[in-house]
Design a protein around this motif. Structure first.
Motif, PDB file in Angstrom:
ATOM      1  N   LYS A   9      29.568  -6.485 -10.862  1.00 42.50           N
ATOM      2  CA  LYS A   9      29.303  -6.718  -9.877  1.00 42.50           C
ATOM      3  C   LYS A   9      30.190  -7.482  -8.305  1.00 42.50           C
ATOM      4  CE  LYS A   9      26.874  -5.940  -5.579  1.00 42.50           C
ATOM      5  NZ  LYS A   9      26.589  -4.913  -5.322  1.00 42.50           N
ATOM      6  N   ARG A  49      19.139 -10.886  -8.822  1.00 47.80           N
ATOM      7  CA  ARG A  49      18.707  -9.947  -8.351  1.00 47.80           C
ATOM      8  C   ARG A  49      19.430  -9.221  -8.728  1.00 47.80           C
ATOM      9  NH1 ARG A  49      21.970 -13.758  -3.355  1.00 47.80           N
ATOM     10  NH2 ARG A  49      19.598 -14.753  -2.584  1.00 47.80           N
ATOM     11  N   LEU A  54      17.273  -6.409  -6.395  1.00 46.89           N
ATOM     12  CA  LEU A  54      17.475  -5.996  -4.692  1.00 46.89           C
ATOM     13  C   LEU A  54      19.419  -6.103  -4.098  1.00 46.89           C
ATOM     14  CD1 LEU A  54      15.610  -9.939  -3.658  1.00 46.89           C
ATOM     15  CD2 LEU A  54      15.339  -7.724  -2.346  1.00 46.89           C
ATOM     16  N   LEU A  55      19.641  -6.361  -5.465  1.00 53.96           N
ATOM     17  CA  LEU A  55      21.698  -5.198  -5.520  1.00 53.96           C
ATOM     18  C   LEU A  55      21.532  -4.318  -6.404  1.00 53.96           C
ATOM     19  CD1 LEU A  55      23.209  -9.117  -5.399  1.00 53.96           C
ATOM     20  CD2 LEU A  55      22.460  -8.084  -3.240  1.00 53.96           C
ATOM     21  N   LYS A  56      22.411  -3.408  -6.546  1.00 51.59           N
ATOM     22  CA  LYS A  56      22.898  -2.708  -7.161  1.00 51.59           C
ATOM     23  C   LYS A  56      24.487  -3.103  -7.874  1.00 51.59           C
ATOM     24  CE  LYS A  56      20.560   1.101  -4.216  1.00 51.59           C
ATOM     25  NZ  LYS A  56      20.109   0.063  -3.446  1.00 51.59           N
ATOM     26  N   THR A  74      11.614   1.072  -7.955  1.00 58.64           N
ATOM     27  CA  THR A  74       9.815   0.571  -7.404  1.00 58.64           C
ATOM     28  C   THR A  74       8.988   0.188  -8.831  1.00 58.64           C
ATOM     29  OG1 THR A  74       9.172   2.238  -5.624  1.00 58.64           O
ATOM     30  CG2 THR A  74       7.404   1.632  -6.686  1.00 58.64           C
ATOM     31  N   ARG A  77      10.046  -3.061  -9.723  1.00 58.05           N
ATOM     32  CA  ARG A  77       9.341  -4.026  -8.590  1.00 58.05           C
ATOM     33  C   ARG A  77       7.505  -4.329  -8.935  1.00 58.05           C
ATOM     34  NH1 ARG A  77      11.354  -1.104  -3.870  1.00 58.05           N
ATOM     35  NH2 ARG A  77      13.863  -1.089  -4.335  1.00 58.05           N
ATOM     36  N   ARG A  78       7.124  -3.613  -9.705  1.00 58.51           N
ATOM     37  CA  ARG A  78       5.691  -3.675  -9.529  1.00 58.51           C
ATOM     38  C   ARG A  78       5.651  -4.513 -11.153  1.00 58.51           C
ATOM     39  NH1 ARG A  78       3.866   2.560  -9.949  1.00 58.51           N
ATOM     40  NH2 ARG A  78       3.645   2.021  -7.527  1.00 58.51           N
ATOM     41  N   PHE A  82       9.990 -12.361  -9.047  1.00 66.92           N
ATOM     42  CA  PHE A  82      10.887 -12.903  -8.431  1.00 66.92           C
ATOM     43  C   PHE A  82      11.138 -13.803  -7.613  1.00 66.92           C
ATOM     44  CE2 PHE A  82      14.892 -11.825  -6.207  1.00 66.92           C
ATOM     45  CZ  PHE A  82      16.201 -12.765  -7.562  1.00 66.92           C
ATOM     46  N   ASP A  86      16.612 -19.073  -1.949  1.00 66.41           N
ATOM     47  CA  ASP A  86      16.277 -19.053  -1.044  1.00 66.41           C
ATOM     48  C   ASP A  86      15.389 -18.118  -0.254  1.00 66.41           C
ATOM     49  OD1 ASP A  86      17.742 -16.670  -1.880  1.00 66.41           O
ATOM     50  OD2 ASP A  86      20.166 -16.966  -1.293  1.00 66.41           O
ATOM     51  N   MET A  87      14.469 -17.759  -0.346  1.00 62.05           N
ATOM     52  CA  MET A  87      13.456 -16.846  -0.261  1.00 62.05           C
ATOM     53  C   MET A  87      11.844 -17.526  -0.121  1.00 62.05           C
ATOM     54  SD  MET A  87      13.455 -13.930  -3.576  1.00 62.05           S
ATOM     55  CE  MET A  87      11.877 -13.258  -3.566  1.00 62.05           C
ATOM     56  N   LYS A  88      11.564 -17.775   1.439  1.00 64.90           N
ATOM     57  CA  LYS A  88      10.769 -18.743   1.823  1.00 64.90           C
ATOM     58  C   LYS A  88       9.460 -18.181   2.412  1.00 64.90           C
ATOM     59  CE  LYS A  88      14.045 -22.270   2.104  1.00 64.90           C
ATOM     60  NZ  LYS A  88      15.720 -21.202   2.145  1.00 64.90           N
ATOM     61  N   LEU A  89       8.633 -18.828   2.528  1.00 61.20           N
ATOM     62  CA  LEU A  89       7.131 -17.758   3.390  1.00 61.20           C
ATOM     63  C   LEU A  89       7.528 -18.477   4.737  1.00 61.20           C
ATOM     64  CD1 LEU A  89       4.670 -18.140   0.833  1.00 61.20           C
ATOM     65  CD2 LEU A  89       6.171 -15.954   1.584  1.00 61.20           C
ATOM     66  N   TYR A 102       0.270  -9.901   0.243  1.00 57.36           N
ATOM     67  CA  TYR A 102       1.322  -9.973  -0.737  1.00 57.36           C
ATOM     68  C   TYR A 102       0.258  -9.044  -1.744  1.00 57.36           C
ATOM     69  CZ  TYR A 102       5.007 -11.117   1.418  1.00 57.36           C
ATOM     70  OH  TYR A 102       5.659 -11.479   2.287  1.00 57.36           O
ATOM     71  N   SER A 106       0.308  -4.693  -3.042  1.00 57.15           N
ATOM     72  CA  SER A 106       0.436  -4.316  -5.142  1.00 57.15           C
ATOM     73  C   SER A 106      -0.612  -3.618  -4.730  1.00 57.15           C
ATOM     74  CB  SER A 106       0.402  -6.080  -5.440  1.00 57.15           C
ATOM     75  OG  SER A 106       1.639  -7.201  -5.561  1.00 57.15           O
TER      76      SER A 106
END
Ligand SMILES: Nc1ncnc2c1ncn2[C@@H]1O[C@H](COP(=O)(O)OP(=O)(O)OP(=O)(O)O)[C@@H](O)[C@H]1O
Ligand SMILES: [Mg+2]
Lengths: 249, 395
Positions: A9, A49, A54-56, A74, A77-78, A82, A86-89, A102, A106
């Motif tokens: 990448k 990621r 989230l990234l290719k 999909t 992700r199922r 993850f 830096d992922m925050k609610l 969520y 799902s």
């Protein structure tokens, strides 16, 4: 089972090209914890990621339970839980309300969501703040809630980027015990860390990554033997010396 | 799939309405703002008028031809006669006016000559202007008084000079009478408040979520990207509609409170029938869908809220300019204009309010707006599928 096959990448910003991940391959087996170890900027988060869609990747492929992260995002992700630091609610909803949200997304049944919410909050000691607004929680509480959200759908594969970062030792212990339990349940777990003791205590197998390249990929015991050392830290520095990157570590 | 969009929509609404500030900003404030503006304007203009009416003016009259002029003036304003003012001091004194008749004016009037009266006042003093206007009125009355006196000598009255009297009859349908002001104001306010409402919320739920790091939490869920796009647009659209509906209610309240400042006596609020409301609501739906989709798209491309505002601002300003430019316009016939986003909705709303509904225009607007929204959803889904949505570097 997660298979990463020769993924590369490259990020391009303002004429500068950064190869964040360089032809990297490893396999994480069910019932085990795989640890990605490396200094800052080595490419750990980027790798995770890519696995989580989230990234290719520019080339190569990552598969989760046999599903390609680019062709069948999909399905991936199922099956994946993850979380990166830096992922925050955020917002005005409570952890319980977010778990329900969520869970619904799902495709879980209402009753399953309730049961799962109860067990996750018991397990992670969240009962005190389950009905408080996310915005009013401490960062450690938020992180616990984020962990619970990432696991609401009981995924087969768990990918956590530096899961104990920013947590006090009690909470950190809760999370590591939790991961060990999940390993026992036969889940495939991948974590990244730059804390050697965490890797030593937790991981069955580690991949050491420098400048996007995987320079070692073995069990902890295997690494001790191969480099004739008795701590991961010493192994790490020996590899860093061999790679000629000690200065930049 | 639409089920997931609704789940996202519901969650966003719940989240935003848990915050009392949002309720105030989206529902209460827009409803209060127009009535307050109207009330303030009314009281200010009324109290000012009262001040001028009750003021005692300093008046200097030179070469007064006739005491009866002062009698007439007494009936209109209070004044005291003074001597010390001149052309220069009128400028500096509040509420002072000077009237100058030519020399020998009484004799000249007697002889049937025309005389010129000069009124000196200060146009930058509101009091002096008002007084001068009243003096002018008194002069006009005095003049027609003299005229009728003269006519009487010949056995005539003033009415005899106007053999044809005119009375206007409005033949416009009753329900569309007095709707011009509504047709001028309502589309403008609805347009502005749709954008104002959609902008903050639309950027917050996209670029704002990127900044806060909650976007990827949603992105790693299995939910389809088009559901995310649709759910977010629905949410922003709903806020925009609520915002503009409550502004509309506020506007109606303001008119009801009586806005002489806006010439509201001529308003026909009963023209706003149920079918008018339905037509306006449908137009509002498509217009806000368009604004919401556009803003959500731009917010998703932006890396942070600041960058997003930079993208949306020019469009917002364009909408304001468009709203003002079309304010005084009547709906044109050219069908192509009804394919242009926003322009089409403004003209259709004017049609609806003035009860000149043209079904072809309405359908053109409806179909073209739906096409634009679908296009935006398509692009938005592509953005959500691309890595661009992960691009969240701070400002
Ligand atoms: N979105 C991006 N755009 C440009 N460059 C990026 C992006 N994400 C990562 N990089 C670059 O890729 C390289 C690897 O970053 P990555 O976040 O994967 O490292 P890491 O191993 O997770 O580091 P850390 O331990 O600090 O979290 C770094 O040089 C980083 O600057
Ligand atoms: Mg990282």
């Amino acid at each position: 089972m997660v298979k990463v096959e020769r993924i590369t990448k490259t990020f391009e910003n303002r004429r500068k090209k950064v190869t964040a991940v360089d032809s990297l391959s490893f396999v994480a087996e069910p019932g085990s914890i795989y640890g990605l170890l490396g200094p800052n900027g080595a490419g750990k988060t980027t790798t995770l990621r890519i696995i989580s869609t989230l990234l290719k990747p520019d080339s190569g492929r990552a598969t989760v339970m046999g599903f390609d992260s680019v062709d069948a995002p999909t399905e991936v992700r199922r099956r994946i839980g993850f979380l990166t630091s830096d992922m925050k609610l955020s917002g005005n909803l409570t952890p319980r309300e977010l778990l329900r949200f969520y869970g619904e997304l799902s495709q879980m049944r209402e009753s399953d969501i309730s049961v799962r919410t109860k067990s996750l909050s018991d397990y992670l000691n969240m009962t005190d703040f389950l009905d408080k607004r996310i915005g009013k929680l401490s960062s450690g509480m938020k992180q616990k809630a984020a962990i619970a959200v990432s696991l609401i759908h009981d995924p087969e594969v768990i990918v956590f980027d530096e899961p104990t970062n920013g947590l006090d030792i009690i909470t950190a212990r809760t999370v590591t015990e939790f991961l060990k339990d999940y390993r026992k349940k036969g889940k495939t777990i991948i974590i990244s860390t730059h804390i050697m003791s965490v890797a030593e205590k937790l991981c069955n197998k580690v991949g050491i990554i420098f400048k996007g390249k995987l320079v070692a990929n073995d069990t902890i015991e295997g690494l001790y033997r191969r480099f004739d050392e008795s701590s991961l830290e010493d192994v790490f520095f020996k590899i860093a010396d061999l790679e000629g990157v000690t200065e930049s570590v | 799939m639409f089920r997931d969009a609704l789940i996202i929509f519901r969650k966003e609404l719940k989240n935003v309405f848990k915050d009392p500030r949002t309720i105030f900003a989206v529902l209460i404030l827009p409803m209060l703002i127009m009535p307050i503006i109207f009330l303030v304007m009314n009281t200010v203009s009324q109290s000012q008028a009262e001040t001028y009416e009750s003021a005692v003016y300093s008046l200097k009259v030179t070469n007064l031809p006739d005491e009866r002029f002062l009698k007439i003036l007494e009936g209109i304003i209070s004044f005291e006669l003074v001597d010390e003012i001149n052309e220069e001091t009128v400028k500096d004194l509040e509420n002072s006016i000077m009237v100058e008749f030519p020399p020998n004016s009484a004799e000249r009037i007697e002889n049937g000559e025309r005389i010129d009266a000069l009124v000196f006042y200060n146009s930058t003093s509101r009091g002096s202007s008002y007084g001068a206007q009243m003096v002018q009125n008194a002069l006009a009355s005095y003049s027609s008084f003299l005229l009728s006196e003269k006519l009487l000598e010949h056995g005539l009255t003033i009415e005899d000079l106007n053999p044809v009297s005119v009375e206007k009859m409005d033949v416009a349908p009753e329900e569309s009478r007095g709707t011009e002001i509504l047709a001028t104001l309502i589309p403008y306010f609805l347009l502005i408040y749709i954008f104002a409402g959609a902008m903050n919320i639309g950027l917050d739920t996209t670029a704002g979520e990127k900044e806060r790091g909650s976007m990827p939490v949603l992105l790693v869920n299995q939910v389809s990207r088009s559901s995310i796009a649709t759910g977010k647009i629905l949410y922003v659209m709903t806020i925009a509609i609520l915002n503009s509906i409550f502004t509309f209610i506020g506007l109606i309240i303001a008119f009801k409170l009586g806005g002489p400042a806006f010439g509201a006596e001529n308003l026909n609020l009963s023209s706003l029938s149920a079918s008018t409301f339905l037509g306006l609501f449908i137009t509002l739906l498509t217009m806000s869908g368009l604004a919401a989709a556009l803003i959500v798209l731009l917010g998703s491309i932006a890396r942070n809220v600041k960058e997003g505002s930079g993208y949306v601002m020019p469009i917002y300003i364009m909408a304001i300019v468009l709203g003002i430019a079309t304010m005084q316009m009547e709906s044109p016939d050219n069908p192509f204009l009804y394919l242009i986003p926003l322009v089409n909705s403004i003209f259709v709303m004017k049609d609806i309010i003035t009860v000149n509904f043209v079904i072809a225009r309405f359908l053109l607007m409806l179909i073209s707006n739906l096409a634009y929204v679908s296009l935006f959803i398509y692009f938005l889904t592509r953005v959500f599928n691309s890595e661009r949505i992960m691009d969240s570097s701070g400002s």
